[in-house]
Design a protein around this motif. Structure first.
Motif, PDB file in Angstrom:
ATOM      1  N   ASN A  11      20.894  32.560  24.562  1.00 44.07           N
ATOM      2  CA  ASN A  11      20.818  33.189  23.666  1.00 44.07           C
ATOM      3  C   ASN A  11      21.877  34.280  23.223  1.00 44.07           C
ATOM      4  O   ASN A  11      23.118  34.264  23.240  1.00 44.07           O
ATOM      5  CB  ASN A  11      19.433  33.601  23.129  1.00 44.07           C
ATOM      6  N   ASP A  12      21.460  35.788  23.443  1.00 42.39           N
ATOM      7  CA  ASP A  12      22.356  36.719  23.327  1.00 42.39           C
ATOM      8  C   ASP A  12      22.551  37.514  24.682  1.00 42.39           C
ATOM      9  O   ASP A  12      22.827  38.543  24.845  1.00 42.39           O
ATOM     10  CB  ASP A  12      21.924  37.858  22.187  1.00 42.39           C
ATOM     11  N   LYS A  13      22.008  36.735  25.704  1.00 44.01           N
ATOM     12  CA  LYS A  13      22.052  37.272  26.948  1.00 44.01           C
ATOM     13  C   LYS A  13      22.906  36.664  27.963  1.00 44.01           C
ATOM     14  O   LYS A  13      23.245  35.455  27.735  1.00 44.01           O
ATOM     15  CB  LYS A  13      20.652  37.217  27.729  1.00 44.01           C
ATOM     16  N   MET A  14      23.940  37.625  28.410  1.00 43.59           N
ATOM     17  CA  MET A  14      24.712  37.292  29.384  1.00 43.59           C
ATOM     18  C   MET A  14      24.640  37.244  30.734  1.00 43.59           C
ATOM     19  O   MET A  14      24.549  38.560  31.302  1.00 43.59           O
ATOM     20  CB  MET A  14      26.195  37.772  28.888  1.00 43.59           C
ATOM     21  N   ARG A  15      24.374  36.325  31.595  1.00 41.08           N
ATOM     22  CA  ARG A  15      24.142  36.303  33.064  1.00 41.08           C
ATOM     23  C   ARG A  15      25.460  35.823  33.905  1.00 41.08           C
ATOM     24  O   ARG A  15      25.728  35.031  34.008  1.00 41.08           O
ATOM     25  CB  ARG A  15      22.796  35.629  33.441  1.00 41.08           C
ATOM     26  N   LEU A  16      25.770  36.920  34.891  1.00 34.24           N
ATOM     27  CA  LEU A  16      26.780  36.603  35.813  1.00 34.24           C
ATOM     28  C   LEU A  16      26.109  35.448  37.003  1.00 34.24           C
ATOM     29  O   LEU A  16      25.294  35.932  37.508  1.00 34.24           O
ATOM     30  CB  LEU A  16      27.424  37.743  36.478  1.00 34.24           C
ATOM     31  N   ILE A  17      26.368  34.162  36.973  1.00 33.87           N
ATOM     32  CA  ILE A  17      26.049  33.498  37.923  1.00 33.87           C
ATOM     33  C   ILE A  17      27.272  33.163  39.172  1.00 33.87           C
ATOM     34  O   ILE A  17      26.545  32.290  40.036  1.00 33.87           O
ATOM     35  CB  ILE A  17      25.787  32.084  37.261  1.00 33.87           C
ATOM     36  N   ARG A  18      28.197  33.465  39.084  1.00 31.14           N
ATOM     37  CA  ARG A  18      29.005  33.608  39.973  1.00 31.14           C
ATOM     38  C   ARG A  18      30.169  34.740  39.929  1.00 31.14           C
ATOM     39  O   ARG A  18      30.921  34.825  38.900  1.00 31.14           O
ATOM     40  CB  ARG A  18      29.915  32.255  40.197  1.00 31.14           C
ATOM     41  N   ARG A  19      30.186  35.772  40.927  1.00 30.73           N
ATOM     42  CA  ARG A  19      31.118  36.720  40.704  1.00 30.73           C
ATOM     43  C   ARG A  19      32.485  36.350  40.992  1.00 30.73           C
ATOM     44  O   ARG A  19      32.671  35.149  41.573  1.00 30.73           O
ATOM     45  CB  ARG A  19      30.787  37.862  41.905  1.00 30.73           C
ATOM     46  N   ARG A  20      33.412  36.956  40.369  1.00 29.77           N
ATOM     47  CA  ARG A  20      34.971  36.830  40.844  1.00 29.77           C
ATOM     48  C   ARG A  20      35.213  36.939  41.917  1.00 29.77           C
ATOM     49  O   ARG A  20      34.722  37.897  42.807  1.00 29.77           O
ATOM     50  CB  ARG A  20      35.815  37.790  39.714  1.00 29.77           C
ATOM     51  N   GLU A  21      36.248  36.051  42.698  1.00 28.28           N
ATOM     52  CA  GLU A  21      36.592  36.340  44.006  1.00 28.28           C
ATOM     53  C   GLU A  21      37.320  37.409  44.264  1.00 28.28           C
ATOM     54  O   GLU A  21      38.180  37.965  43.220  1.00 28.28           O
ATOM     55  CB  GLU A  21      37.195  34.875  44.296  1.00 28.28           C
ATOM     56  N   THR A  22      37.442  38.045  45.239  1.00 26.66           N
ATOM     57  CA  THR A  22      38.200  39.284  45.542  1.00 26.66           C
ATOM     58  C   THR A  22      39.414  38.974  46.397  1.00 26.66           C
ATOM     59  O   THR A  22      39.349  37.700  47.004  1.00 26.66           O
ATOM     60  CB  THR A  22      37.568  40.456  46.143  1.00 26.66           C
ATOM     61  N   ILE A  23      40.398  39.557  46.570  1.00 26.38           N
ATOM     62  CA  ILE A  23      41.532  39.448  47.641  1.00 26.38           C
ATOM     63  C   ILE A  23      41.061  39.371  48.856  1.00 26.38           C
ATOM     64  O   ILE A  23      41.441  38.504  49.517  1.00 26.38           O
ATOM     65  CB  ILE A  23      42.630  40.627  47.336  1.00 26.38           C
ATOM     66  N   GLU A  24      40.010  39.991  49.119  1.00 27.75           N
ATOM     67  CA  GLU A  24      39.291  39.961  50.660  1.00 27.75           C
ATOM     68  C   GLU A  24      38.733  38.619  51.040  1.00 27.75           C
ATOM     69  O   GLU A  24      38.947  38.211  52.032  1.00 27.75           O
ATOM     70  CB  GLU A  24      38.298  41.064  50.761  1.00 27.75           C
ATOM     71  N   ASP A  25      38.153  37.954  49.706  1.00 26.00           N
ATOM     72  CA  ASP A  25      37.619  36.704  49.958  1.00 26.00           C
ATOM     73  C   ASP A  25      38.615  35.617  50.295  1.00 26.00           C
ATOM     74  O   ASP A  25      38.203  34.645  51.175  1.00 26.00           O
ATOM     75  CB  ASP A  25      36.952  36.357  48.654  1.00 26.00           C
ATOM     76  N   LEU A  26      39.857  35.846  49.818  1.00 22.97           N
ATOM     77  CA  LEU A  26      40.986  34.768  50.172  1.00 22.97           C
ATOM     78  C   LEU A  26      41.118  34.598  51.537  1.00 22.97           C
ATOM     79  O   LEU A  26      41.381  33.339  52.086  1.00 22.97           O
ATOM     80  CB  LEU A  26      42.167  35.264  49.416  1.00 22.97           C
ATOM     81  N   PHE A  27      40.950  35.731  52.410  1.00 24.78           N
ATOM     82  CA  PHE A  27      41.568  35.538  53.955  1.00 24.78           C
ATOM     83  C   PHE A  27      40.345  35.815  54.759  1.00 24.78           C
ATOM     84  O   PHE A  27      40.666  36.136  55.918  1.00 24.78           O
ATOM     85  CB  PHE A  27      42.572  36.352  53.982  1.00 24.78           C
ATOM     86  N   ALA A  28      38.882  35.923  54.154  1.00 20.23           N
ATOM     87  CA  ALA A  28      37.618  36.371  55.039  1.00 20.23           C
ATOM     88  C   ALA A  28      37.762  35.335  56.136  1.00 20.23           C
ATOM     89  O   ALA A  28      37.075  35.823  57.169  1.00 20.23           O
ATOM     90  CB  ALA A  28      36.587  36.594  53.996  1.00 20.23           C
ATOM     91  N   LEU A  29      38.152  34.065  56.184  1.00 13.36           N
ATOM     92  CA  LEU A  29      37.635  33.150  57.074  1.00 13.36           C
ATOM     93  C   LEU A  29      38.595  33.022  58.083  1.00 13.36           C
ATOM     94  O   LEU A  29      38.694  32.215  59.118  1.00 13.36           O
ATOM     95  CB  LEU A  29      37.165  31.787  56.547  1.00 13.36           C
ATOM     96  N   GLU A  30      39.877  33.733  58.092  1.00 16.07           N
ATOM     97  CA  GLU A  30      41.464  33.578  58.453  1.00 16.07           C
ATOM     98  C   GLU A  30      41.689  34.849  59.596  1.00 16.07           C
ATOM     99  O   GLU A  30      40.725  35.578  59.760  1.00 16.07           O
ATOM    100  CB  GLU A  30      42.398  33.555  57.706  1.00 16.07           C
ATOM    101  N   LYS A  31      42.206  34.308  60.791  1.00 17.32           N
ATOM    102  CA  LYS A  31      42.321  34.915  61.859  1.00 17.32           C
ATOM    103  C   LYS A  31      43.983  34.970  62.255  1.00 17.32           C
ATOM    104  O   LYS A  31      44.531  34.138  62.197  1.00 17.32           O
ATOM    105  CB  LYS A  31      41.598  34.784  63.244  1.00 17.32           C
ATOM    106  N   ILE A  32      44.513  36.274  62.569  1.00 19.53           N
ATOM    107  CA  ILE A  32      45.833  36.272  63.175  1.00 19.53           C
ATOM    108  C   ILE A  32      45.872  36.098  64.402  1.00 19.53           C
ATOM    109  O   ILE A  32      45.077  36.568  65.200  1.00 19.53           O
ATOM    110  CB  ILE A  32      46.510  37.652  62.588  1.00 19.53           C
TER     111      ILE A  32
END
Length: 412
Positions: free
Chosen positions: A391-412
């Protein structure tokens, strides 16, 4: 039917202004209509009410937990093609006993976990898969429900990449092998044949391919019965198309009525696996204009949304309506709408006539299916937010990814 509509000069979903959505949650941003989602599912359920049936939403079309949760509350079943999709269904409150596991490449781990979660049925795509299923079920000392997926060799008259029922496609079992396999399964100790299935493709806009596939399934069903094998269900798959541009697909009620007439006289449950036709027209993708670029050959609208956010135009040369979120009373020009990704295939639409300025928002219509679910991090771009409108309610159901999310699973 699109969930987008104008009120005077502003574009809305339900009673929510899309400009306000874009300003609150940023762009790119997928936006879905809760009421459109529900009414599309209910249209299938209503059309099938006179016969035993099961609606198994095709999770691959859009697998957001909030979408799956809303469908689970409607008592939907689910068609999955991976263990990840099964876990999503369960996390969203779906019942694994209403799950059909399709797909040609099920791994041993996926099969074992699905058996342990007590799913309803496996749609089996090959003799090799039957053998693997039997081995795993035997090791677990259990009996597993299976349906044989038929490849009926029918041309769905859709894009080659989403045609799945021709003999050159990788999907399903050749039609002449179904009866011998059915007889073989009649004496299998750990496999129970409960159905036959077919799925011939996606974005199909004519009834004839569906009816031809239904005739093949009915012939197989009757031949199995002659052999003393009585299956419980016939799974007609999904694939009903939606209107993106100038297509005229059958209405849900027309499509279902034509199919169910084939099976009315027979004591079977009909399973249907819609995805795009439930969620496709229930969503849009919002984007912001960064630049207008004029060359001697073309005018370009450069937006903040790329092929990593919406792959369909680049992958299928797909056409989707692109609408200004606010209408301008100014000169219109013809533009190609292009994104920031470093590929010439990175376009969202070509030769569109618009009156726009930098900073304006655009809505890419009918993006609810195969939009976010096919998105990626190509060019190290963050995937968009997703918002559900009620109706007139807006609900965030997935937040926007961040730059940190992009390499959170990676290791140097």
């Amino acid at each position: 039917m699109s969930c987008l509509h104008y009120r005077e000069t502003e574009l809305y979903i339900e009673n929510s202004r899309l400009k306000q959505v874009a300003e609150k949650f940023g762009t790119p941003c997928y936006v879905y209509s809760s009421s459109a989602l529900a009414s599309n599912w209910q249209a299938f359920d209503e059309a099938l009410k006179s016969i035993p049936h099961r609606i198994c939403y095709a999770v691959k079309a859009n697998s957001n937990l909030a979408i799956l949760h809303q469908l689970a509350k409607l008592n939907s079943g689910f068609d999955i093609v991976s263990l990840g999709e099964l876990e999503r269904v369960i996390a969203a409150g779906g019942d694994p006993k209403k799950v059909i596991f399709s797909g040609i490449g099920k791994s041993e781990i996926e099969i074992e976990q699905a058996i342990k979660k007590k799913i309803h049925c496996f749609n089996v795509e090959s003799e090799a898969e039957l053998e693997k299923l039997h081995q795993i079920a035997s090791r677990l000392n259990t009996t597993v429900n299976v349906a044989l997926r038929v490849n009926p060799n029918i041309d769905p008259h859709t894009h080659n990449y989403i045609s799945t029922g021709l003999k050159e496609n990788k999907f399903g079992i050749e039609i002449n092998k179904i009866i011998p396999l059915g007889r073989q399964l009649a004496s299998a100790s750990h496999l129970r044949l409960i159905g036959i299935a077919s799925h011939i493709g996606s974005q199909i806009v004519k009834l004839n391919p569906f009816l031809s596939a239904a005739n093949r399934l009915l012939d197989i069903y009757l031949e199995l019965r002659k052999s003393g094998i009585n299956v419980q269900h016939i799974n007609v798959g999904g694939g009903l198309g939606i209107t993106y541009h100038d297509e005229h697909p059958p209405a849900i009620a027309e499509y279902v009525k034509a199919l169910q007439q084939k099976f009315l006289k027979h004591p079977v449950e009909i399973i249907i696996e819609p995805g795009r036709s439930i969620v496709g027209n229930a969503g849009a993708l919002l984007t912001r204009i960064e630049y207008l670029k004029h060359t001697s050959q073309k005018n370009f609208v450069i937006v903040d949304t790329g092929m990593n956010d919406l792959l369909r135009p680049a992958l299928y040369n797909a056409w989707q309506a692109i609408l200004p979120v606010e209408l301008r009373n100014s000169e219109k020009r013809t533009y190609d709408i292009a994104g920031p990704v470093c590929e010439s295939a990175d376009f969202l639409g070509k030769n569109r006539t618009l009156a726009v300025q930098p900073g304006d928002y655009l809505a890419i219509d009918s993006a609810g299916a195969y939009g976010f679910s096919m998105s990626s991090n190509y060019n190290s771009r963050c995937r968009p937010a997703e918002v559900l409108i009620e109706n007139d309610k807006m609900r965030l159901i997935r937040r926007r990814e961040t730059i940190e999310d992009l390499f959170a699973l990676e290791k140097i």
